[in-house]
Design a protein around this motif. Structure first.
Motif, PDB file in Angstrom:
ATOM      1  N   UNK A 297      40.809  39.424  40.378  1.00  0.00           N
ATOM      2  CA  UNK A 297      40.533  38.825  41.690  1.00  0.00           C
ATOM      3  C   UNK A 297      39.862  39.838  42.624  1.00  0.00           C
ATOM      4  N   UNK A 298      40.254  41.097  42.485  1.00  0.00           N
ATOM      5  CA  UNK A 298      39.644  42.131  43.331  1.00  0.00           C
ATOM      6  C   UNK A 298      38.149  42.244  43.001  1.00  0.00           C
ATOM      7  N   UNK A 299      37.846  42.210  41.696  1.00  0.00           N
ATOM      8  CA  UNK A 299      36.437  42.259  41.267  1.00  0.00           C
ATOM      9  C   UNK A 299      35.674  41.079  41.872  1.00  0.00           C
ATOM     10  N   UNK A 300      36.281  39.916  41.804  1.00  0.00           N
ATOM     11  CA  UNK A 300      35.640  38.711  42.339  1.00  0.00           C
ATOM     12  C   UNK A 300      35.454  38.831  43.849  1.00  0.00           C
ATOM     13  N   UNK A 301      36.480  39.341  44.510  1.00  0.00           N
ATOM     14  CA  UNK A 301      36.394  39.522  45.963  1.00  0.00           C
ATOM     15  C   UNK A 301      35.208  40.408  46.309  1.00  0.00           C
ATOM     16  N   UNK A 302      35.060  41.496  45.553  1.00  0.00           N
ATOM     17  CA  UNK A 302      33.971  42.437  45.836  1.00  0.00           C
ATOM     18  C   UNK A 302      32.602  41.797  45.613  1.00  0.00           C
ATOM     19  N   UNK A 303      32.471  41.054  44.518  1.00  0.00           N
ATOM     20  CA  UNK A 303      31.195  40.377  44.221  1.00  0.00           C
ATOM     21  C   UNK A 303      30.870  39.380  45.338  1.00  0.00           C
ATOM     22  N   UNK A 305      32.051  39.237  48.459  1.00  0.00           N
ATOM     23  CA  UNK A 305      31.822  39.855  49.775  1.00  0.00           C
ATOM     24  C   UNK A 305      30.416  40.463  49.835  1.00  0.00           C
ATOM     25  N   UNK A 306      30.077  41.178  48.766  1.00  0.00           N
ATOM     26  CA  UNK A 306      28.761  41.827  48.729  1.00  0.00           C
ATOM     27  C   UNK A 306      27.650  40.770  48.779  1.00  0.00           C
ATOM     28  N   UNK A 307      27.797  39.738  47.973  1.00  0.00           N
ATOM     29  CA  UNK A 307      26.768  38.693  47.903  1.00  0.00           C
ATOM     30  C   UNK A 307      26.633  37.951  49.224  1.00  0.00           C
ATOM     31  N   UNK A 308      27.749  37.580  49.825  1.00  0.00           N
ATOM     32  CA  UNK A 308      27.685  36.822  51.078  1.00  0.00           C
ATOM     33  C   UNK A 308      27.106  37.677  52.201  1.00  0.00           C
ATOM     34  N   UNK A 316      31.455  36.912  57.774  1.00  0.00           N
ATOM     35  CA  UNK A 316      32.782  36.917  57.143  1.00  0.00           C
ATOM     36  C   UNK A 316      33.436  38.269  57.368  1.00  0.00           C
ATOM     37  N   UNK A 317      34.746  38.324  57.164  1.00  0.00           N
ATOM     38  CA  UNK A 317      35.423  39.626  57.183  1.00  0.00           C
ATOM     39  C   UNK A 317      35.945  39.867  55.773  1.00  0.00           C
ATOM     40  N   UNK A 318      36.121  41.133  55.439  1.00  0.00           N
ATOM     41  CA  UNK A 318      36.548  41.494  54.080  1.00  0.00           C
ATOM     42  C   UNK A 318      37.956  40.944  53.815  1.00  0.00           C
ATOM     43  N   UNK A 319      38.108  40.020  52.871  1.00  0.00           N
ATOM     44  CA  UNK A 319      39.466  39.528  52.572  1.00  0.00           C
ATOM     45  C   UNK A 319      40.331  40.650  51.984  1.00  0.00           C
ATOM     46  N   UNK A 381      29.796  33.294  37.319  1.00  0.00           N
ATOM     47  CA  UNK A 381      29.687  32.001  38.013  1.00  0.00           C
ATOM     48  C   UNK A 381      29.619  32.212  39.529  1.00  0.00           C
ATOM     49  N   UNK A 382      30.366  33.214  40.009  1.00  0.00           N
ATOM     50  CA  UNK A 382      30.318  33.498  41.457  1.00  0.00           C
ATOM     51  C   UNK A 382      28.919  33.929  41.877  1.00  0.00           C
ATOM     52  N   UNK A 383      28.295  34.785  41.037  1.00  0.00           N
ATOM     53  CA  UNK A 383      26.942  35.252  41.361  1.00  0.00           C
ATOM     54  C   UNK A 383      25.978  34.063  41.398  1.00  0.00           C
ATOM     55  N   UNK A 384      26.152  33.185  40.458  1.00  0.00           N
ATOM     56  CA  UNK A 384      25.306  31.984  40.412  1.00  0.00           C
ATOM     57  C   UNK A 384      25.546  31.122  41.662  1.00  0.00           C
ATOM     58  N   UNK A 385      26.806  30.965  42.039  1.00  0.00           N
ATOM     59  CA  UNK A 385      27.131  30.164  43.226  1.00  0.00           C
ATOM     60  C   UNK A 385      26.495  30.784  44.477  1.00  0.00           C
ATOM     61  N   UNK A 386      26.493  32.119  44.532  1.00  0.00           N
ATOM     62  CA  UNK A 386      25.905  32.802  45.690  1.00  0.00           C
ATOM     63  C   UNK A 386      24.398  32.572  45.749  1.00  0.00           C
ATOM     64  N   UNK A 387      23.763  32.589  44.562  1.00  0.00           N
ATOM     65  CA  UNK A 387      22.320  32.316  44.482  1.00  0.00           C
ATOM     66  C   UNK A 387      22.025  30.911  45.004  1.00  0.00           C
ATOM     67  N   UNK A 388      22.822  29.969  44.524  1.00  0.00           N
ATOM     68  CA  UNK A 388      22.615  28.572  44.933  1.00  0.00           C
ATOM     69  C   UNK A 388      22.808  28.449  46.449  1.00  0.00           C
ATOM     70  N   UNK A 389      23.863  29.091  46.961  1.00  0.00           N
ATOM     71  CA  UNK A 389      24.127  29.015  48.407  1.00  0.00           C
ATOM     72  C   UNK A 389      22.944  29.578  49.200  1.00  0.00           C
ATOM     73  N   UNK A 390      22.444  30.741  48.781  1.00  0.00           N
ATOM     74  CA  UNK A 390      21.339  31.379  49.514  1.00  0.00           C
ATOM     75  C   UNK A 390      20.114  30.469  49.524  1.00  0.00           C
ATOM     76  N   UNK A 391      19.800  29.882  48.374  1.00  0.00           N
ATOM     77  CA  UNK A 391      18.623  29.007  48.296  1.00  0.00           C
ATOM     78  C   UNK A 391      18.854  27.723  49.082  1.00  0.00           C
ATOM     79  N   UNK A 392      20.069  27.205  48.986  1.00  0.00           N
ATOM     80  CA  UNK A 392      20.368  25.952  49.691  1.00  0.00           C
ATOM     81  C   UNK A 392      20.256  26.146  51.205  1.00  0.00           C
ATOM     82  N   UNK A 393      20.736  27.284  51.697  1.00  0.00           N
ATOM     83  CA  UNK A 393      20.676  27.512  53.147  1.00  0.00           C
ATOM     84  C   UNK A 393      19.224  27.558  53.636  1.00  0.00           C
ATOM     85  N   UNK A 394      18.353  28.082  52.780  1.00  0.00           N
ATOM     86  CA  UNK A 394      16.926  28.134  53.165  1.00  0.00           C
ATOM     87  C   UNK A 394      16.332  26.721  53.216  1.00  0.00           C
TER      88      UNK A 394
END
Ligand SMILES: Cc1ncc(COP(=O)(O)O)c(C=O)c1O
Length: 403
Positions: A297-303, A305-308, A316-319, A381-394
């Motif tokens: 979970x810590x690894x996921x949190x870091x990915x 946080x960095x991506x967002x 956001x604030x660091x969980x 999957x998180x990295x992919x979700x972040x990519x989708x979010x970034x593109x969707x926001x644009x």
């Protein structure tokens, strides 16, 4: 035709499940959805628990004791004693149908209809419906992203107390913000609760998921000194990836509360005997299981946080713990954005699902441009979700102009 009751028709829909019909429609059209809307993790359940399930052989499958199967209660005691809370006895803990039922029981057993319980906004959205089911009114005390959603001081909190306040409810580590309260914060809350003769209910279902360099400030160590006021709510859902097994715990040293909660437990006859047989295997889980889960979970949190942090207009604030964060998006209305993601936005036939933020507040107008993200998928999957979010926001037509 008989009308549905007003309270049933006005009960808020859980923010984490509200958009499920949109997701179902998208799935029916063959769209793949990355689910970051709900804390239903992809981490595997410990094998010893699955083995216990496979060897369950009671026939007939009868009721359990209302307060819990003795073997499960004993296993819970071993777990709590290992944490150092050796004063706990089996009669101080009641097995519940998930932590959700323990929270509901806590509301019922501490409040009259119309009484108030203080919670810190943003708070776990299902607290709202569980409170309403028990005739309880939640009063939100604001916390802010600017200091990582840590608690305000006792003087500030006191302003929200009225004659009807019966309890303060915290989630520590916190769903949805990821804040882990410090020992000093918990100390202050305990003293406030005792001074004002309130119950303090600590929901500790994410106890093990802490990514900061300080131990969890549990309410258990305060129980002996203040047996009348302290209640701990717990669950195996997240700790052992057992969400579907419905295993929770209500614990206190307050005898009249225990008597009251036992009566509630009797009214629903019993929890699941199969679930509790699985839960009883918790003492056989190797220690490394939880360490590895926490690391993951810590690894996921870091990915996450960095991506967002790299996406324009996202706040956001660091969980510090649990596996959630509240995220501000550069959109006018985050719920509309979440619906749009499910209805209209696809990238390689894939999209992402979040929980709209407003459902984690009960103050009108708050959280409107926020979502809660649960980092329950693996880092790819998180990295992919972040990519989708970034593109969707644009691509989103409802993007806030100022951002
Ligand atoms: C803070 C908190 N408390 C309680 C629960 C209830 O969990 P369960 O009923 O599955 O034990 C959840 C579930 O997400 C939660 O996040």
């Amino acid at each position: 035709m008989n009308a549905v009751s007003r309270r049933a028709s006005t009960l808020p829909i859980s923010a984490v499940r509200k958009l499920v019909p949109y997701a179902q429609k998208a799935k029916a059209r063959g769209v793949r959805i990355l689910h970051l809307n709900i804390g239903d993790t992809d981490i595997k359940t410990p094998p010893v628990m699955l083995a216990r399930l496979k060897t369950f052989a009671e026939n007939p499958i009868g009721y359990a004791a209302s307060t819990g199967v003795p073997a499960f209660i004993e296993a819970l005691l071993v777990y709590y004693h290992r944490l150092g809370y050796t004063f706990l006895k089996s009669e101080n803990i009641i097995a519940t149908v998930g932590g959700s039922e323990a929270i509901s029981m806590a509301f019922f057993a501490t409040c009259e209809i119309g009484d108030e319980v203080l919670v810190f906004e943003p708070f776990y959205s299902n607290y709202q419906a569980l409170a309403l089911l028990n005739g309880v009114h939640l009063v939100g005390v604001p916390t802010y992203i600017s200091n990582g959603f840590h608690l305000p001081d006792a003087k500030f909190i006191e302003k929200y107390l009225t004659k009807k306040t019966k309890a303060i409810l915290i989630s520590n580590p916190c769903n949805p913000t990821g804040v882990v309260y410090t020992q000093r914060e918990i100390n202050e809350l305990v003293l406030l609760a005792v001074k004002r003769n309130l119950f303090l209910i600590s929901d500790e279902v994410y106890r093990e998921f802490i990514f900061v360099d300080r131990p969890h400030a549990s309410l258990f160590p305060y129980m002996k000194k203040y047996p009348e006021n302290m209640i701990v709510v717990d669950s195996l859902s997240k700790r052992y990836s057992l969400c579907g097994a419905r295993l929770g715990v209500f614990s206190t040293l307050n005898e009249s509360l225990l008597t009251g909660v036992t009566k509630i437990a009797m009214s629903r006859l019993s929890g699941g005997i199969i679930d509790q047989a699985v839960g009883a295997a918790l003492t056989d889980i190797p220690e490394k299981y939880l360490n590895e889960v926490q690391e993951e979970y810590k690894k996921r949190r870091d990915v996450l946080y960095k991506g967002l942090s790299k996406i324009d207009g996202v706040t956001l604030s660091m969980p510090e713990g649990a596996f959630y964060c509240m995220v501000g998006l550069p959109v006018k209305n985050a719920e509309d954005f979440c619906v749009w993601l499910l209805e209209s936005f696809r990238e390689n036939n894939e999209t992402v699902m979040f929980a709209p933020g407003a459902g984690f507040y009960n103050s009108e107008g708050k959280g409107v441009n926020e979502v809660r993200i649960a980092y329950v998928l693996n880092t790819d999957k998180l990295k992919r979700a972040l990519e989708i979010l970034a593109h969707a926001l644009k691509a989103y037509p409802g993007r806030r102009k100022s951002a």
